[in-house]
Design an enzyme around this catalytic site. Structure first.
Site, mmCIF file in Angstrom:
data_model
loop_
_atom_site.group_PDB
_atom_site.id
_atom_site.type_symbol
_atom_site.label_atom_id
_atom_site.label_comp_id
_atom_site.label_asym_id
_atom_site.label_seq_id
_atom_site.Cartn_x
_atom_site.Cartn_y
_atom_site.Cartn_z
ATOM 1 N N HIS A 68 8.475 4.242 1.745
ATOM 2 C CA HIS A 68 9.158 2.989 2.067
ATOM 3 C C HIS A 68 9.924 3.144 3.374
ATOM 4 O O HIS A 68 10.616 4.140 3.576
ATOM 5 C CB HIS A 68 10.112 2.617 0.926
ATOM 6 C CG HIS A 68 10.732 1.266 1.060
ATOM 7 N ND1 HIS A 68 10.007 0.123 1.334
ATOM 8 C CD2 HIS A 68 12.036 0.869 0.966
ATOM 9 C CE1 HIS A 68 10.840 -0.917 1.391
ATOM 10 N NE2 HIS A 68 12.069 -0.487 1.172
ATOM 11 N N ASN B 229 17.771 -2.493 3.790
ATOM 12 C CA ASN B 229 16.478 -2.634 3.136
ATOM 13 C C ASN B 229 15.885 -3.996 3.499
ATOM 14 O O ASN B 229 16.547 -4.820 4.146
ATOM 15 C CB ASN B 229 16.653 -2.488 1.614
ATOM 16 C CG ASN B 229 15.370 -2.087 0.909
ATOM 17 O OD1 ASN B 229 14.295 -2.040 1.515
ATOM 18 N ND2 ASN B 229 15.471 -1.802 -0.382
ATOM 19 N N CYS C 132 7.044 -3.123 4.808
ATOM 20 C CA CYS C 132 8.343 -2.506 5.114
ATOM 21 C C CYS C 132 8.346 -1.860 6.490
ATOM 22 O O CYS C 132 9.339 -1.909 7.212
ATOM 23 C CB CYS C 132 8.696 -1.473 4.052
ATOM 24 S SG CYS C 132 7.488 -0.127 3.932
#
Length: 208
Positions: free
Chosen positions: A157, A173, A25
């Site tokens: 994240h 995302n 990520c």
């Protein structure tokens, strides 16, 4: 400051990507902001290589996680980063390949800690990387609407803020376009350190 901004509508954000079962990520959120500042400065929207960061950024840990600052530093020290087309994503760490330096940045800045007004100022200029607590089932199973939790503030994240409205952040995302609202989540703006710690660790790249 503009009351609202959405960098997707300005053509500064590439289509949503999918990190797969690799903990990369950090690479996706970093690359996303570099793609955006490059488009804002040059008018060209070029999809860039997360895989290059996964393979070549040795200060970070490939699919086992990483930090935005080291990723930005890699791109600066390397003199640029290659395109997604030239160095496609594999979702596993591999040997570092020779790569072209297609898009460069000059530096990066942090946004003041837990200061939502400063984060809004930054996003008014360009998309920013943020770290959040994405561990709650409610976050992971989010499908639509303005998300208000529950979530903690244990940052685990990396995502990208690509805009805001009066009461929420527009967050990109890297879980593919079938997650959330076509890959995005609207997160309630709550002030201070933000929902899920969103205002704790924001950065953005600089490019003249």
């Amino acid at each position: 400051l503009p009351e609202q901004i959405d960098w997707r509508k300005k053509g500064a954000v590439t289509p949503v990507k999918n990190q797969g079962s690799c903990g990369s990520c950090w690479a996706f959120s970093t690359v996303s902001t570099v793609e955006s500042i490059n488009q804002i400065r040059t008018g060209n929207l070029i999809s860039l290589s997360e895989q290059e960061l996964v393979d070549c950024d040795k200060k970070n840990h490939g699919c086992l996680g990483g930090a935005f600052v080291f990723a930005y530093q890699y791109i600066i020290n390397n003199g640029g980063i290659d395109t997604q087309a030239n160095y496609p994503y594999k979702a596993v760490q591999g040997p570092c390949q020779a790569a072209s330096k297609v898009v460069s940045i000059d530096g990066y800045n942090g946004v003041p800690f837990c200061n939502e007004x400063a984060l809004k100022q930054a996003v008014a200029v360009q998309p920013s990387t943020v770290a959040i607590d994405a561990s709650s089932a409610q976050f992971q199973q989010y499908s639509s609407g303005i998300f208000s939790g529950p979530c903690g503030t244990k940052l685990n994240h990396g995502v990208t803020i690509v805009g805001y409205q009066a009461n929420y952040w527009i967050v990109r995302n890297s879980w593919g376009r079938y997650w959330g609202e076509k890959g995005y989540i609207r997160m309630l703006r709550v002030g201070g350190c933000g929902l899920c710690g969103i205002a704790r660790l924001p950065y953005y790249p600089t490019k003249a």
